[in-house]
Structure formats: C-alpha cells, structure tokens
Design a protein around this motif. Sequence first.
Motif, mmCIF file in Angstrom:
data_model
loop_
_atom_site.group_PDB
_atom_site.id
_atom_site.type_symbol
_atom_site.label_atom_id
_atom_site.label_comp_id
_atom_site.label_asym_id
_atom_site.label_seq_id
_atom_site.Cartn_x
_atom_site.Cartn_y
_atom_site.Cartn_z
ATOM 1 N N ALA A 1 47.127 32.044 11.405
ATOM 2 C CA ALA A 1 46.092 31.044 11.118
ATOM 3 C C ALA A 1 44.706 31.485 11.574
ATOM 4 C CB ALA A 1 46.458 29.717 11.783
ATOM 5 N N SER A 2 44.624 32.246 12.680
ATOM 6 C CA SER A 2 43.318 32.620 13.216
ATOM 7 C C SER A 2 42.859 34.022 12.800
ATOM 8 C CB SER A 2 43.330 32.541 14.750
ATOM 9 O OG SER A 2 44.117 33.584 15.302
ATOM 10 N N PHE A 3 43.707 34.766 12.112
ATOM 11 C CA PHE A 3 43.410 36.160 11.778
ATOM 12 C C PHE A 3 42.109 36.309 10.981
ATOM 13 C CE2 PHE A 3 43.823 40.066 9.271
ATOM 14 C CZ PHE A 3 44.163 40.975 10.247
ATOM 15 N N ALA A 4 41.920 35.485 9.978
ATOM 16 C CA ALA A 4 40.721 35.610 9.136
ATOM 17 C C ALA A 4 39.444 35.424 9.945
ATOM 18 C CB ALA A 4 40.777 34.610 7.980
ATOM 19 N N SER A 5 39.416 34.418 10.817
ATOM 20 C CA SER A 5 38.192 34.180 11.587
ATOM 21 C C SER A 5 38.070 35.139 12.770
ATOM 22 C CB SER A 5 38.133 32.728 12.070
ATOM 23 O OG SER A 5 39.219 32.438 12.918
ATOM 24 N N ASP A 6 39.175 35.386 13.500
ATOM 25 C CA ASP A 6 39.118 36.225 14.704
ATOM 26 C C ASP A 6 38.945 37.710 14.401
ATOM 27 O OD1 ASP A 6 39.435 33.996 16.278
ATOM 28 O OD2 ASP A 6 41.554 34.335 16.688
ATOM 29 N N VAL A 7 39.534 38.169 13.302
ATOM 30 C CA VAL A 7 39.527 39.607 13.008
ATOM 31 C C VAL A 7 38.611 39.926 11.829
ATOM 32 C CG1 VAL A 7 40.942 41.607 12.358
ATOM 33 C CG2 VAL A 7 41.851 39.886 13.946
ATOM 34 N N LEU A 8 38.913 39.354 10.679
ATOM 35 C CA LEU A 8 38.149 39.689 9.476
ATOM 36 C C LEU A 8 36.706 39.201 9.554
ATOM 37 C CD1 LEU A 8 40.857 38.950 6.753
ATOM 38 C CD2 LEU A 8 40.426 41.065 8.018
ATOM 39 N N GLY A 9 36.481 38.082 10.255
ATOM 40 C CA GLY A 9 35.139 37.519 10.345
ATOM 41 C C GLY A 9 34.358 37.955 11.564
ATOM 42 N N SER A 10 34.915 38.859 12.364
ATOM 43 C CA SER A 10 34.247 39.283 13.594
ATOM 44 C C SER A 10 33.020 40.139 13.287
ATOM 45 C CB SER A 10 35.223 40.077 14.465
ATOM 46 O OG SER A 10 34.572 40.547 15.628
ATOM 47 N N LEU B 1 42.519 49.258 13.562
ATOM 48 C CA LEU B 1 41.122 48.973 13.864
ATOM 49 C C LEU B 1 40.435 48.437 12.619
ATOM 50 C CD1 LEU B 1 38.753 49.121 15.890
ATOM 51 C CD2 LEU B 1 38.288 51.423 14.997
ATOM 52 N N PHE B 2 39.819 47.262 12.765
ATOM 53 C CA PHE B 2 39.086 46.630 11.675
ATOM 54 C C PHE B 2 37.596 46.699 11.961
ATOM 55 C CE2 PHE B 2 43.257 44.839 11.350
ATOM 56 C CZ PHE B 2 43.448 44.578 10.007
ATOM 57 N N LYS B 3 36.817 47.092 10.948
ATOM 58 C CA LYS B 3 35.354 47.047 11.025
ATOM 59 C C LYS B 3 34.881 46.327 9.775
ATOM 60 C CE LYS B 3 34.446 51.429 13.437
ATOM 61 N NZ LYS B 3 33.837 52.759 13.253
ATOM 62 N N ASP B 4 33.992 45.379 9.956
ATOM 63 C CA ASP B 4 33.466 44.603 8.829
ATOM 64 C C ASP B 4 34.584 44.020 7.974
ATOM 65 O OD1 ASP B 4 30.791 45.218 9.580
ATOM 66 O OD2 ASP B 4 31.007 47.175 8.611
ATOM 67 N N GLY B 5 35.653 43.566 8.633
ATOM 68 C CA GLY B 5 36.744 42.905 7.935
ATOM 69 C C GLY B 5 37.696 43.820 7.197
ATOM 70 N N LYS B 6 37.557 45.139 7.377
ATOM 71 C CA LYS B 6 38.432 46.083 6.670
ATOM 72 C C LYS B 6 39.132 47.008 7.660
ATOM 73 C CE LYS B 6 35.676 46.232 2.447
ATOM 74 N NZ LYS B 6 35.107 44.940 2.720
ATOM 75 N N PRO B 7 40.416 47.319 7.392
ATOM 76 C CA PRO B 7 41.112 48.275 8.262
ATOM 77 C C PRO B 7 40.548 49.678 8.033
ATOM 78 C CG PRO B 7 42.540 47.593 6.437
ATOM 79 C CD PRO B 7 41.268 46.805 6.330
ATOM 80 N N VAL B 8 40.118 50.338 9.116
ATOM 81 C CA VAL B 8 39.504 51.657 8.979
ATOM 82 C C VAL B 8 40.299 52.766 9.671
ATOM 83 C CG1 VAL B 8 37.176 50.755 8.651
ATOM 84 C CG2 VAL B 8 37.970 51.265 10.960
ATOM 85 N N LYS C 1 31.943 42.352 15.371
ATOM 86 C CA LYS C 1 32.128 43.660 15.993
ATOM 87 C C LYS C 1 33.542 44.153 15.683
ATOM 88 C CE LYS C 1 33.308 42.015 20.651
ATOM 89 N NZ LYS C 1 32.927 42.039 22.055
ATOM 90 N N PRO C 2 33.791 45.448 15.884
ATOM 91 C CA PRO C 2 35.133 45.970 15.577
ATOM 92 C C PRO C 2 36.227 45.251 16.366
ATOM 93 C CG PRO C 2 33.577 47.760 15.965
ATOM 94 C CD PRO C 2 32.880 46.483 16.351
ATOM 95 N N VAL C 3 37.393 45.125 15.731
ATOM 96 C CA VAL C 3 38.549 44.489 16.365
ATOM 97 C C VAL C 3 39.751 45.414 16.219
ATOM 98 C CG1 VAL C 3 40.085 42.485 16.410
ATOM 99 C CG2 VAL C 3 37.688 42.186 15.755
ATOM 100 N N LEU C 4 40.389 45.733 17.346
ATOM 101 C CA LEU C 4 41.630 46.499 17.326
ATOM 102 C C LEU C 4 42.772 45.494 17.430
ATOM 103 C CD1 LEU C 4 43.028 49.325 17.432
ATOM 104 C CD2 LEU C 4 43.118 48.999 19.901
ATOM 105 N N VAL C 5 43.639 45.460 16.428
ATOM 106 C CA VAL C 5 44.779 44.543 16.446
ATOM 107 C C VAL C 5 46.032 45.338 16.802
ATOM 108 C CG1 VAL C 5 46.176 42.900 15.132
ATOM 109 C CG2 VAL C 5 43.711 43.069 14.694
#
Length: 106
Positions: A9-18, A79-86, A20-24
């Motif tokens: 439920a929170s993935f879109a806002s916490d990760v894709l909408g961040s 690792l996600f940057k700008d909502g995309k896995p990089v 700054k980079p997010v490591l999941v």
Amino acid sequence: MATINVTDASFASDVLGSDKPVLVDFWADWCGPCKMIAPALEEISDELAGQVTIAKMDIMENTDVPSQMGVQSIPLMVLFKDGKPVAQKLGAAPKGQLKAWLEGEL
C-alpha cells in the motif's frame, strides 16, 4: 536514520514518489541471509542518511509488489531513482561490499 518498512500500500508513495534514491531490501523472516544483512543495512542507513533511504519489504506480508517486480530470490536489494529501478544486488554480502556497491550506484 533507521530503515523504514514499506508495504504494498505504501510502496508508490514511499519508494516511487521519493525525491531521493531508495534502496528496497526484499526479505522474509525465514531467510537466514536476510537476517544476516539487516544490521549492516541499519548501519548503512545511518551512515548515508540524506543520500538514500533504505526500505525493507517483507515479501510474505506484501506479495503484490514483489510479484510485479519478479522477485524470485532473496535477499534482493533494488535501488530506485526517480521512481525507476536502476540497480539491484542479489544475496547477502559483508557490510563493506554492500556499502561500496550502493555508493557506486548513487
């Protein structure tokens, strides 16, 4: 900054909408290597605070996102940057290797 827990439920806002980079870290309670790297990820989260957010997603409690991403083996760090896995790293590694990999991708 400690790691954060993300859910389907929170993935879109916490990760894709961040902004700054997010490591999941995709993990499960029964996974020994996942438990081995957890303390290292907590330390890296503190050391790289401000540069990256480190998030953990339990694949047993949250099945939608891992299945959409094709997660088949864990631990898997994406690792996600700008909502995309990089970048991604599969399997456990010593803290130094994890941090060096992450810093190289940031």
